[in-house]
Design an enzyme around this catalytic site. Structure first.
Site, PDB file in Angstrom:
ATOM      1  N   ASP A   2      -9.108  -6.511  -4.132  1.00 12.51           N
ATOM      2  CA  ASP A   2      -8.684  -5.205  -3.607  1.00 12.51           C
ATOM      3  C   ASP A   2      -9.262  -4.118  -4.499  1.00 12.51           C
ATOM      4  OD1 ASP A   2      -7.396  -2.943  -2.701  1.00 12.51           O
ATOM      5  OD2 ASP A   2      -5.377  -3.799  -2.814  1.00 12.51           O
ATOM      6  N   HIS A  31      -8.189  -5.144   0.146  1.00 15.63           N
ATOM      7  CA  HIS A  31      -6.882  -4.492   0.290  1.00 15.63           C
ATOM      8  C   HIS A  31      -6.096  -5.081   1.464  1.00 15.63           C
ATOM      9  CE1 HIS A  31      -3.878  -1.456  -0.214  1.00 15.63           C
ATOM     10  NE2 HIS A  31      -4.103  -0.889   0.947  1.00 15.63           N
ATOM     11  N   SER A  63       0.835  -1.197   0.000  1.00 17.47           N
ATOM     12  CA  SER A  63       0.000   0.000   0.000  1.00 17.47           C
ATOM     13  C   SER A  63       0.879   1.260   0.000  1.00 17.47           C
ATOM     14  CB  SER A  63      -0.922  -0.063   1.230  1.00 17.47           C
ATOM     15  OG  SER A  63      -1.927   0.889   1.158  1.00 17.47           O
TER      16      SER A  63
END
Lengths: 393, 198
Positions: free
Chosen positions: A322, A355, A157
């Site tokens: 995600d 995610h 991320s």
């Protein structure tokens, strides 16, 4: 807490603090005269300092990535599933460094620290830091630890954005970058989510324009709400459905605004728990760092052009469910790297967790990272890796 | 290395940019990267094959070829390869167009269903051929398009594609004069090196 430390854990770890007196000029134009970074290390640095891996954390992460601080700890570090002896990031081979980024609230200089000029808590006056500033400060930490070149820089991320920035800013200082569930810049929708999170904090009357500590208050409602929103975007519809469905608190509808569905209770709990460990100003600052990140802006939006500076090998990983940082976003990086002629491998992992999947030990994901890092290890320390694995046995 | 791959290897210049579609465990790419200094990528969706490539340090991308190759720019590779896979995709004709858009040249290998044994099998038994090289039943085969050496030649002709060279080998991937003289009847694997006509 663990009754005994698991054999594949790095065990008990103690954070360390590094002080820096060389002023750091920030992207925003302000300068930090001095600052400190808190970090942990796992494994042993080899003689020629060629086996170091830097872990970059995401929005709400910190320096405690693996192991336990105390035998009474309920949980290990946030990425314990990936870091440890014989794990994907193998501490038998590698020396792993995890730090809390500048602007954080877990021991590195940030909004909850004292501003040396005013002798008061920085609060909302703490300058906004960017991914570029973080990478600069991480490079200084590497200098301090005697590491010229990292074998790998790994992040998921927002952490992946830092690894990407490293490959552009210090191309000669890393052999490889592992970028998981990340993006070359935020989408409009992502910025929009961040703005709602910030507004929910700023509109909390307990926020006091960021000076809540001076007012002995904490904007728990706003920060909790921001986290609830964030949490929804980190999960997939399927994962939430599977976990909670329409499970109810009571047998029948109550027809009021109390908790009816289990998912409401879960989100409230997550929001509240977060306010106990995280600072609202830091949260705002981290979301701004995400918003501002856009390395291709330097080359008129041409990501391949800016990535042509990179010299390292890349592994990109995305997860099918995600939607906050969708596979297409990782593929933008992959395609730019192909265009720039860089060595890149890409795995799109089937996962239900959305995610958040990047924090789970999904076998194919762990295997891909392990295969990649094992080969990098053989490359950067051809003889040592064998000796060390003998030793480990 | 598999004999058909050895033939291909002889045709490939060093230091070029290669894209290997459906690269499997990356045998050919590994050889080309390490011995011919080519740079390149493999495309694959089999998870074990992907992992093998990552282990060996072959740049590999998890991408489903049937979903398109639009992410690759026109003429961005010197060579696009596809060994023993064309028969598995939804539209081989459109895929060849895409390969020639992305690569200046292409090398394609495929099983020749015009081989005499396949013909005999169908003629005598009246059932779809199953061989050592193509060991599947009609219902579970990944090979969804059956075509012959001649079919491929004809497609090239219709599409105005230039055949730079070809080879034809038997089940043991050996090259013999009789295969060369009647490839449609005697070859089990056909190998074509093609490009767009200038």
């Amino acid at each position: 807490m663990p009754d005994a430390i698991p054999v594949d854990s790095v065990g008990l770890v103690t954070p360390q603090i590094a002080h820096f007196d060389k002023p750091l000029m920030l992207t925003c134009g302000q300068t930090l005269a001095s600052y400190q970074l808190i970090y942990e290390t796992y494994g042993t640095l080899n003689q020629d300092a060629s086996n170091a891996i830097l872990i970059c954390h995401a929005l709400s992460g910190d320096h405690h990535a693996a192991g336990y601080h105390d035998m009474a700890d309920k949980k290990p570090g946030w990425w314990d599933s990936a870091i440890g002896p014989d794990k994907a990031i193998d501490t038998n081979r590698y020396f792993v460094i995890a730090l809390n980024n500048l602007g954080g609230c877990c021991g590195s200089t940030g909004p909850t620290s004292i501003n040396p000029e005013t002798k008061q808590v920085w609060g909302a006056d703490f300058p906004i830091v960017t991914v570029e500033d973080w990478v600069e400060s991480q490079a200084r930490l590497a200098d301090l630890l005697g590491i010229q070149t990292f074998a790998a820089i790994v992040g998921g991320s927002l952490g992946g954005m830092q690894a990407l920035e490293w490959s552009i800013r210090f191309p000669e200082r890393l052999k490889s970058a592992v970028i998981v569930a990340s993006a070359p810049k935020l989408s409009t929708q992502n910025i929009a989510f961040n703005e709602v999170a910030r507004q929910s904090i700023r509109r909390d009357p307990d926020f006091f324009d960021g000076r809540y500590l001076d007012n002995e208050s904490v904007p728990t409602n706003g920060l909790g709400l921001a986290r609830m929103l964030g949490h929804i975007t980190y999960l997939s519809d399927d994962a939430m459905g599977a976990k909670f469905g329409r499970q109810m608190r009571h047998e029948e509808y109550q027809y009021n605004y109390g908790i009816e569905f289990e998912v409401e209770s879960y989100l409230r709990y997550q929001g509240e728990a977060f306010t106990k460990r995280f600072d609202a100003n830091t949260y705002m600052l981290m979301t701004k760092a995400l918003d501002y990140f856009d390395p291709a802006a330097q080359t008129n939006g041409d990501l391949a052009a800016i990535l042509s500076r990179a010299q390292c090998e890349f592994l990109l990983v995305s997860f099918t469910t995600d939607w906050r940082f969708s596979p297409e976003r990782s593929e933008e990086i992959v395609n730019a790297l192909i265009k720039a002629g860089k060595a890149v491998s890409y795995a799109k992992i089937e996962a239900t967790e959305g995610h958040d999947a990047f924090l789970f030990p999904i076998p194919r994901y762990m295997q891909a990272m392990n295969s990649f890092l094992t080969r990098i290890a053989d490359q950067v320390m051809p003889s040592a890796s064998q000796g060390e694995s003998e030793h480990a046995r | 290395m598999r004999a058909d791959l050895e033939i291909i290897d002889e045709w490939i210049q060093p230091n070029i940019r290669v894209l290997d579609l459906a690269c499997g465990p990356g045998e050919l790419l590994y050889h080309l990267i390490n011995h011919k200094k080519v740079s390149g990528y493999g495309l694959e969706i089999g998870s074990e094959d992907l992992n093998t490539c990552i282990q060996k340090g072959i740049p590999v991308l998890e991408q489903n070829i049937d979903e398109g190759l639009q992410n690759f720019e026109d003429q961005s590779f010197d060579l696009v390869l596809m060994t023993h896979a064309l028969q598995q995709f939804r539209r081989p004709d459109l895929l060849i167009d895409e390969m020639l858009r992305i690569g200046k040249e292409c090398i394609i290998t495929f099983p020749n269903f015009g081989h005499w044994r396949s013909r005999l099998h169908l003629a005598l038994k009246g059932r779809m051929p199953v061989s050592e090289f193509m060991p599947y039943n009609w219902y579970d085969t990944p090979n969804i398009h059956f075509f012959t050496f001649q079919d491929f030649e004809r497609l090239c002709h219709e599409k105005d594609i230039k055949v730079l060279r070809w080879a034809a080998v038997d089940g043991h991937l050996k090259d013999h004069w009789w295969i060369r003289s009647m490839p449609n009847l005697f070859s089990e694997t056909a190998i074509f090196h093609i490009s767009r006509k200038a």
